[in-house]
Design an enzyme around this catalytic site. Structure first.
Site, short mmCIF file in Angstrom:
data_model
loop_
_atom_site.label_atom_id
_atom_site.label_comp_id
_atom_site.label_asym_id
_atom_site.label_seq_id
_atom_site.Cartn_x
_atom_site.Cartn_y
_atom_site.Cartn_z
CE1 TYR A 64 -32.33 33.62 -18.27
CE2 TYR A 64 -32.76 35.99 -18.27
CZ TYR A 64 -32.15 34.88 -18.83
OH TYR A 64 -31.36 35.02 -19.94
CE LYS A 68 -28.81 34.16 -17.94
NZ LYS A 68 -27.78 33.29 -18.57
N PRO A 91 -25.83 40.65 -23.92
CG PRO A 91 -25.90 38.46 -24.70
CD PRO A 91 -25.37 39.32 -23.60
CB VAL A 92 -31.05 42.84 -25.67
CG1 VAL A 92 -30.49 44.03 -24.91
CG2 VAL A 92 -30.74 42.98 -27.16
CG LEU A 93 -35.37 38.13 -27.18
CD1 LEU A 93 -35.29 37.01 -26.15
CD2 LEU A 93 -36.82 38.50 -27.43
CB VAL A 94 -29.96 36.35 -29.01
CG1 VAL A 94 -29.25 35.91 -30.28
CG2 VAL A 94 -28.99 37.06 -28.07
CB SER A 106 -34.31 33.57 -27.16
OG SER A 106 -33.64 33.78 -25.94
#
Length: 239
Positions: A64, A68, A91-94, A106
């Protein structure tokens, strides 16, 4: 996982270049393209200059993060070659309200602590951002003439213990785990992350605790998470 991400990104850049009407491309990258670097010092600040180490991702089979990072690097190379004005949001964890009816990976990060599927929480840390802030970031970097380069989109880094404590306090009645799965090693410390560049564009970040709260309310409203059954009221001694 890797090839479609890289190829698809290049297709978008090529299409933008050939259209003749696209003035700027905003790419959604990921913290996965930034954070996976074993050589980063514990006190170092994660900012837009950081990249995940592709060799490390490959060695650890973290496809993953590899995908990215590879896709974003491909986008920068293609944009430079085709003369496309590219800006990247990282973005980080949305978290927060979801548009789709299903639960993605997520959102499962939070749901598992409420529906009983997770009996313990990990000795781990994670950066969080509200979905509305992530959307706002994309608009801002598209519209601001001076926007350029990468923009990390994050509010705060929390330990899982902080996450479950917030969930337990805000939503009593759910089986939120109270025990860490790692009772041997020291508690992991949150890393430092910079959101300075987006704040300079005027973005005021929603607290991560609010993002978690809004996520659970979304689960309840969509019927993904039943409302907790209130505990029975003890009978009065005089009854």
């Amino acid at each position: 996982m890797v090839e479609p991400a890289v190829r698809g990104t290049r297709y978008v850049i090529d299409a933008a270049a050939e259209s003749g009407t696209v003035r700027r491309v905003v790419l959604t990258s990921s913290i996965g393209a930034v954070a996976m670097d074993p050589r980063r010092e514990p006190d170092a600040v994660v900012d837009e200059s950081c990249w995940s180490d592709l060799d490390f991702c490959k060695k650890t089979k973290n496809w993953y993060c590899y995908g990215k990072a590879a896709a974003e690097r491909a986008a920068w190379e293609a944009a430079a070659a085709r003369g496309v004005d590219l800006v990247v949001v990282v973005p980080v964890l949305v978290q927060g309200p979801a548009l789709q009816p299903s639960v993605n990976a997520s959102l499962m990060h939070v749901l598992k602590y409420l529906n009983g599927s997770a009996k313990t929480y990990a000795n781990a840390v994670q950066a969080y951002v509200h979905v509305r802030d992530a959307a706002d970031a994309h608009v801002r970097v598209f519209e601001a003439p001076r926007a350029a380069g990468r923009y990390i989109c994050a509010d705060a880094v929390l330990h899982r213990e902080d996450v479950v404590r917030t969930l337990r306090k805000s939503f009593p009645g759910y089986p939120v785990p109270e025990r860490c799965s790692d009772e041997v090693n020291p508690r992991k410390q949150p890393y430092k992350i910079s959101n300075q560049r987006l704040r300079e564009l005027g973005l005021e970040f929603t607290p991560a605790a609010q993002a978690l709260y809004d996520t659970v309310v979304c689960f309840q409203e969509k019927g993904i998470l039943p409302l907790p059954v209130p505990a029975p009221t003890p009978a009065s001694p005089d009854a």
